[in-house]
Write a protein that holds these residues in place. Structure first.
Motif, PDB file in Angstrom:
ATOM      1  N   LEU A 100      11.413  -7.500  96.344  1.00 24.56           N
ATOM      2  CA  LEU A 100      11.500  -8.920  96.684  1.00 24.56           C
ATOM      3  C   LEU A 100      12.940  -9.405  96.754  1.00 24.56           C
ATOM      4  O   LEU A 100      13.245 -10.341  97.498  1.00 24.56           O
ATOM      5  N   LEU A 101      13.846  -8.762  95.999  1.00 25.81           N
ATOM      6  CA  LEU A 101      15.258  -9.142  96.108  1.00 25.81           C
ATOM      7  C   LEU A 101      15.775  -8.860  97.504  1.00 25.81           C
ATOM      8  O   LEU A 101      16.483  -9.677  98.111  1.00 25.81           O
ATOM      9  N   LEU A 130      20.836 -13.727  93.197  1.00 21.09           N
ATOM     10  CA  LEU A 130      19.994 -12.543  93.169  1.00 21.09           C
ATOM     11  C   LEU A 130      20.331 -11.673  91.960  1.00 21.09           C
ATOM     12  O   LEU A 130      19.442 -11.056  91.357  1.00 21.09           O
ATOM     13  N   TYR A 158      17.646 -10.615 103.017  1.00 18.74           N
ATOM     14  CA  TYR A 158      17.517 -10.609 104.473  1.00 18.74           C
ATOM     15  C   TYR A 158      16.719 -11.802 104.975  1.00 18.74           C
ATOM     16  O   TYR A 158      16.891 -12.258 106.100  1.00 18.74           O
ATOM     17  N   GLY A 159      15.831 -12.298 104.128  1.00 19.05           N
ATOM     18  CA  GLY A 159      15.096 -13.492 104.499  1.00 19.05           C
ATOM     19  C   GLY A 159      16.029 -14.654 104.766  1.00 19.05           C
ATOM     20  O   GLY A 159      15.928 -15.334 105.794  1.00 19.05           O
ATOM     21  N   GLU A 195      14.047  -8.634 100.198  1.00 25.45           N
ATOM     22  CA  GLU A 195      13.442  -9.561 101.160  1.00 25.45           C
ATOM     23  C   GLU A 195      14.096 -10.941 101.097  1.00 25.45           C
ATOM     24  O   GLU A 195      14.228 -11.614 102.106  1.00 25.45           O
ATOM     25  N   GLN A 196      14.472 -11.365  99.915  1.00 30.30           N
ATOM     26  CA  GLN A 196      15.135 -12.667  99.824  1.00 30.30           C
ATOM     27  C   GLN A 196      16.485 -12.639 100.535  1.00 30.30           C
ATOM     28  O   GLN A 196      16.853 -13.576 101.248  1.00 30.30           O
ATOM     29  N   GLN A 198      18.490 -12.884  89.111  1.00 32.64           N
ATOM     30  CA  GLN A 198      17.064 -12.514  89.125  1.00 32.64           C
ATOM     31  C   GLN A 198      16.811 -11.079  88.661  1.00 32.64           C
ATOM     32  O   GLN A 198      15.747 -10.759  88.147  1.00 32.64           O
TER      33      GLN A 198
END
Lengths: 183, 183, 183, 183
Positions: free
Chosen positions: B145-146, B177, B151-152, B148-149, B180
């Motif tokens: 998920l990191l 990040l 590049y999101g 994805e965040q 997180q």
DNA sequence: CAATAAGCGAGACGGTACGTCTAGTCTTATA
DNA sequence: TATAAGACTAGACGTACCGTCTCGCTTATTG
């Protein structure tokens, strides 16, 4: 398919049939081509009726798209940051998953069609503001990037990795974002 | 324009000319239509030579696009998680900002063209794996998920909010990040 | 398919294979397209080997055509005008029926290809002269139109009415022409 | 070039323009290639309008060709068999001589293009029936081979011997065929 | 016997035309 | 006057085929 003529006034039923036909073609799982002829045929309408009311095919598609995506997804949780954020993301993910075909089509159009870009920008801005409002109500300072992280994951999955927007991912994302938030 | 024949082997010079022509037309400020005939004419190539090696116009466009964006962005920082992540994101953001037009065009295509979708998916997957590798080298557990965040946010700004991908944002995102990350 | 190389001399076997392949494609009942690639593939030959020895596809076709149609058909009958003419026409009709595909293809080409026209003209002139000789040997005066009537029927059936060139027709035609002949 | 639209009915003016353009290109002394794009451009018509009404380029060419040759040649003579047949053949020969280029082109096409073949067959059948009718009105029994001889000579000269179709030949042929006829 | 010359199979290439598809415009006939 | 129908212009798409070119190989001929 039968529809009453309405004489010299715009026929609202025809307008709705056109948008429905466009939406059906966009969402068609068999990947039918979205052509003006196909929309007209499916709606039982002459092509001219489409061009009388919309300037181009993309305008029709966007109109159909936005009509479908308007359903607002804001839900509230248990009043804690973690709970409310989780509820918001779970419901957003679920809504995006349902409207996957619409959202990706619209965003694809928006990359080349200025009209689509503008409408989509307005659409996404409203969503960002909803999430930003939620975060601010919970006292999060500087929620800007956090909002982008949340919607970034959502759209990245929609458009690029094509991974599912499932409930588990939404919950885990909420946990991570909560951990990061400064109150 | 002259180009040596290469007999029965693929002519690498022609391949490059085709991609150059496609890129030039895509980036054309006068908004020239990107047609296969135009690409072929500009590259001094027969249309069949294009279709011999690419399955469709969109495949050529994407190939040209991605070639431009291929400049690999993996830079290393000071060896700490925060430092390396910052270096990676700063360089990724800068590269994406430079290739903005190409990337958005490519992603737009990919929403409707299956061939384009596949090539872009492969492209983005490689990027994700690079970042995932970086995080894993620093002992981050479950970095999915990191990634994805990160590049999101990058793609969200490219395609939807159209905000700039500046150095400051990359640095702040790296900090968030890192906060997180579970090691 | 295997064929010995012949070093720096023309490979006669390849020449023959090419003509055979062309003939086979021309006569193909399934109506396969007669393309250079198809000829080359069927002959197990590179295209360049075809173009080294013939200037164009039509030259190859004509060469194949004429090779097939060279079989001379002059037969003699019982020594009377009626008998000899009948024998000649029966054998001509039979030969034309057998080579139907070749003759019609050649004559079709000849309408647009000057080279084909010339070769076909020479071919038909020789046939006319054979019939004219037969008639003159029997003392027919002014056999010009009579020859044209005979071959006219033959080619008309080949190219325009597509009726069969059967033995009965040849015999009946011989009767009519004998009746007309002035001795 | 201006042409009124005709809404949902076939535009007869466009049809005529297409046939005219095709005929002009076929007859072009400069030997312009007869391509569909050229026909469409010269007729001021979209290619689709051509393909909506004709199955292939050759169908258009033949249609144009036959339209030019449609001028019906049935003339009557003095009421005797010899007189009427002479009049018919003289007028047929003269018409064929005038349309020589068209007719040979058409017949050449017909040897390789099934669509062309069918249209030409229909055209020639109508001619045969006209002559057969004439002969039957004069009580000739079994006129089949007579008809074939007449048109056989005509086409043989057009396509194979390239001799002129002059009045004298027509008259002499009429005499010979009359001599053959059984009443 | 080595060097050279030419023919050969393979197949990529530039170019041209084909026939299909779609966008958006226009006219007719109907309600 | 809005509509269904559908023909129309324009022009891109992807395919087929022609005739040219180069490669790498093989066999004769030459020195």
């Amino acid at each position: 398919m039968h529809r009453e003529h309405t004489g010299r006034r715009r026929n609202e039923a025809a307008r709705q049939d056109i948008l429905d036909a466009a939406a059906a073609l966009i969402a068609d799982p068999a990947g039918a081509a979205v052509t003006v002829d196909a929309i007209a045929a499916r709606a039982g309408v002459g092509k001219q009726t489409i061009y009388r009311w919309w300037p181009s095919k993309y305008a029709v598609m966007l109109d159909a798209l936005l009509e479908r995506a308007r359903a607002d997804v804001v839900e509230t949780g248990d009043g804690t940051l973690a709970g409310d954020l989780t509820a918001f993301l779970v419901s957003s993910f679920a809504g995006a998953e349902r409207g996957r075909a619409f959202l990706t089509t619209a965003a694809g159009l928006a990359q080349s069609e200025p009209a689509a870009r503008e409408m989509l920008e307005q659409f996404t801005r409203r969503r960002r503001e909803a999430l930003r409002g939620l975060l601010e109500r919970h006292g999060v300072t500087d929620p800007g990037l956090l909002v982008e992280q949340a919607y970034g994951v959502l759209w990245y999955r929609l458009m690029l990795s094509h991974e599912p927007l499932d409930r588990g991912s939404a919950e885990r994302l909420a946990v991570l974002l909560t951990r990061q938030a400064v109150i």
